[in-house]
Write an enzyme that holds these catalytic residues in place. Structure first.
Site, PDB file in Angstrom:
ATOM      1  N   CYS A 154     -46.461 -14.777 -21.240  1.00 36.54           N
ATOM      2  CA  CYS A 154     -47.509 -14.991 -20.230  1.00 36.54           C
ATOM      3  C   CYS A 154     -47.769 -16.487 -20.159  1.00 36.54           C
ATOM      4  O   CYS A 154     -47.811 -17.164 -21.201  1.00 36.54           O
ATOM      5  CB  CYS A 154     -48.778 -14.248 -20.643  1.00 36.54           C
ATOM      6  SG  CYS A 154     -50.173 -14.573 -19.547  1.00 36.54           S
ATOM      7  N   GLU A 214     -58.860 -18.922 -19.195  1.00 32.82           N
ATOM      8  CA  GLU A 214     -59.486 -19.377 -17.949  1.00 32.82           C
ATOM      9  C   GLU A 214     -60.872 -19.954 -18.211  1.00 32.82           C
ATOM     10  O   GLU A 214     -61.336 -20.823 -17.488  1.00 32.82           O
ATOM     11  CB  GLU A 214     -59.584 -18.222 -16.953  1.00 32.82           C
ATOM     12  CG  GLU A 214     -58.250 -17.537 -16.754  1.00 32.82           C
ATOM     13  CD  GLU A 214     -57.705 -17.610 -15.354  1.00 32.82           C
ATOM     14  OE1 GLU A 214     -58.489 -17.476 -14.437  1.00 32.82           O
ATOM     15  OE2 GLU A 214     -56.478 -17.795 -15.200  1.00 32.82           O
ATOM     16  N   ASP A 227     -47.546 -19.647  -9.720  1.00 32.05           N
ATOM     17  CA  ASP A 227     -48.108 -18.766 -10.734  1.00 32.05           C
ATOM     18  C   ASP A 227     -49.306 -18.065 -10.106  1.00 32.05           C
ATOM     19  O   ASP A 227     -49.787 -18.482  -9.045  1.00 32.05           O
ATOM     20  CB  ASP A 227     -48.551 -19.574 -11.965  1.00 32.05           C
ATOM     21  CG  ASP A 227     -49.115 -18.688 -13.053  1.00 32.05           C
ATOM     22  OD1 ASP A 227     -48.456 -17.691 -13.406  1.00 32.05           O
ATOM     23  OD2 ASP A 227     -50.231 -18.946 -13.548  1.00 32.05           O
ATOM     24  N   SER A 228     -49.800 -17.056 -10.792  1.00 29.43           N
ATOM     25  CA  SER A 228     -50.982 -16.360 -10.293  1.00 29.43           C
ATOM     26  C   SER A 228     -52.215 -17.257 -10.334  1.00 29.43           C
ATOM     27  O   SER A 228     -53.218 -16.920  -9.721  1.00 29.43           O
ATOM     28  CB  SER A 228     -51.222 -15.106 -11.131  1.00 29.43           C
ATOM     29  OG  SER A 228     -51.388 -15.478 -12.480  1.00 29.43           O
TER      30      SER A 228
END
Ligand code: DGL
Length: 261
Positions: free
Chosen positions: A180, A148, A6-7
């Site tokens: 997402c 985040e 994943d990013s």
């Protein structure tokens, strides 16, 4: 070994779902924390990263690649299929099938990063399965930084979620795809703001079920995957914040290894 990338941190929601669907399978995760976010980058850059991430996982023993990232799944699959020779699972197709299955009135909302929404892939795949479906999409770039930061239940988060969902609510969607990796961590507030009548499609759960079903149907591939319950996490930048959110997401301490790029 199942290789997942994943990013950054959001793909751990896919790991959580995979651990539930496939308990005991060896897993290797790569979170591209140094280059996150992907959702604001060009398709070419995201594709180059996706290929590099997959090669990194294969070098460390991955026999299949799970593209947890919706953004990479939306724009990088052509490059990945050209450049990577092991089986690859992406997240869009299983989420689309689940949405068509549960939608009562064919009015489906999709929320994701700018790159995912601008790619139009959800709309194309939904219409390919059911041509008369109505698809309403909204890019919600503010939700990723909230996750985040670990702002899962702050009042500010609820207000931003409400604003993001407004254009979809006025269209009276009956189903909402969380396109997402980060959004499942906001599922409670999204569910509350979307309203009780809206079915929520968590793409991480759909992807885990698709991988599980595929392995059941392909014993040869299944037999090549180790089952010692090993779980290794590589990141391109080690941060305390990643460690905290990883612990909250997986309910266990996670040792982070530097990927070296
Ligand atoms: N992992 C990305 C996705 O699922 C979200 C975060 C980003 O923009 O990199 O689309």
């Amino acid at each position: 070994m199942i290789g997942i990338f994943d990013s950054g941190i959001g793909g751990l929601t896919v790991v959580r779902a995979l651990m539930k669907a496939l308990p005991g399978y060896d897993m290797l995760y790569f979170g591209d924390t140094a280059r996150t976010p992907y959702g604001t980058k060009s398709a070419d850059t995201i594709s180059a990263y996706a290929v590099q991430n997959s090669k990194f996982l294969i070098q460390r023993g991955a026999r299949v690649i799970v593209v947890a990232c919706n953004t990479a799944s939306s724009v990088a699959m052509a490059s990945l299929r050209r450049r990577i020779s092991v089986p690859i699972f992406e997240v869009v197709t299983p989420a689309v099938s689940a949405a068509i299955e549960v939608s009562s009135g064919g009015r489906i909302g999709v929320i994701g990063t700018r790159a995912t929404i601008n790619s139009g892939i959800y709309e194309r795949k939904l219409k390919a399965l059911q041509p008369d479906v109505r698809v309403y999409s909204a890019a919600c770039p503010l939700l990723v930084p909230l996750v985040e930061e670990g702002w899962f239940s702050q009042p500010e988060t609820a207000r931003i979620v409400k604003k993001c969902l407004l254009p979809l609510k006025v269209r009276q969607i009956d189903t909402l795809i969380l396109a997402c990796t980060h959004y499942p961590l906001l599922k409670a507030v999204i569910r509350r703001k979307a309203g009780r009548r809206v079915q929520i499609i968590d793409s991480s759960l759909c992807l885990a079920s698709a991988v599980h079903a595929h392995l059941q149907a392909d014993p040869l591939l299944d037999g090549r995957l180790g089952r010692c319950g090993r779980f290794t996490v590589y990141v391109s930048d080690i941060t305390a914040q990643f460690r905290n959110i990883a612990r909250q997401t997986l309910h266990r301490r996670v040792a982070l290894q530097p990927a070296g790029f």
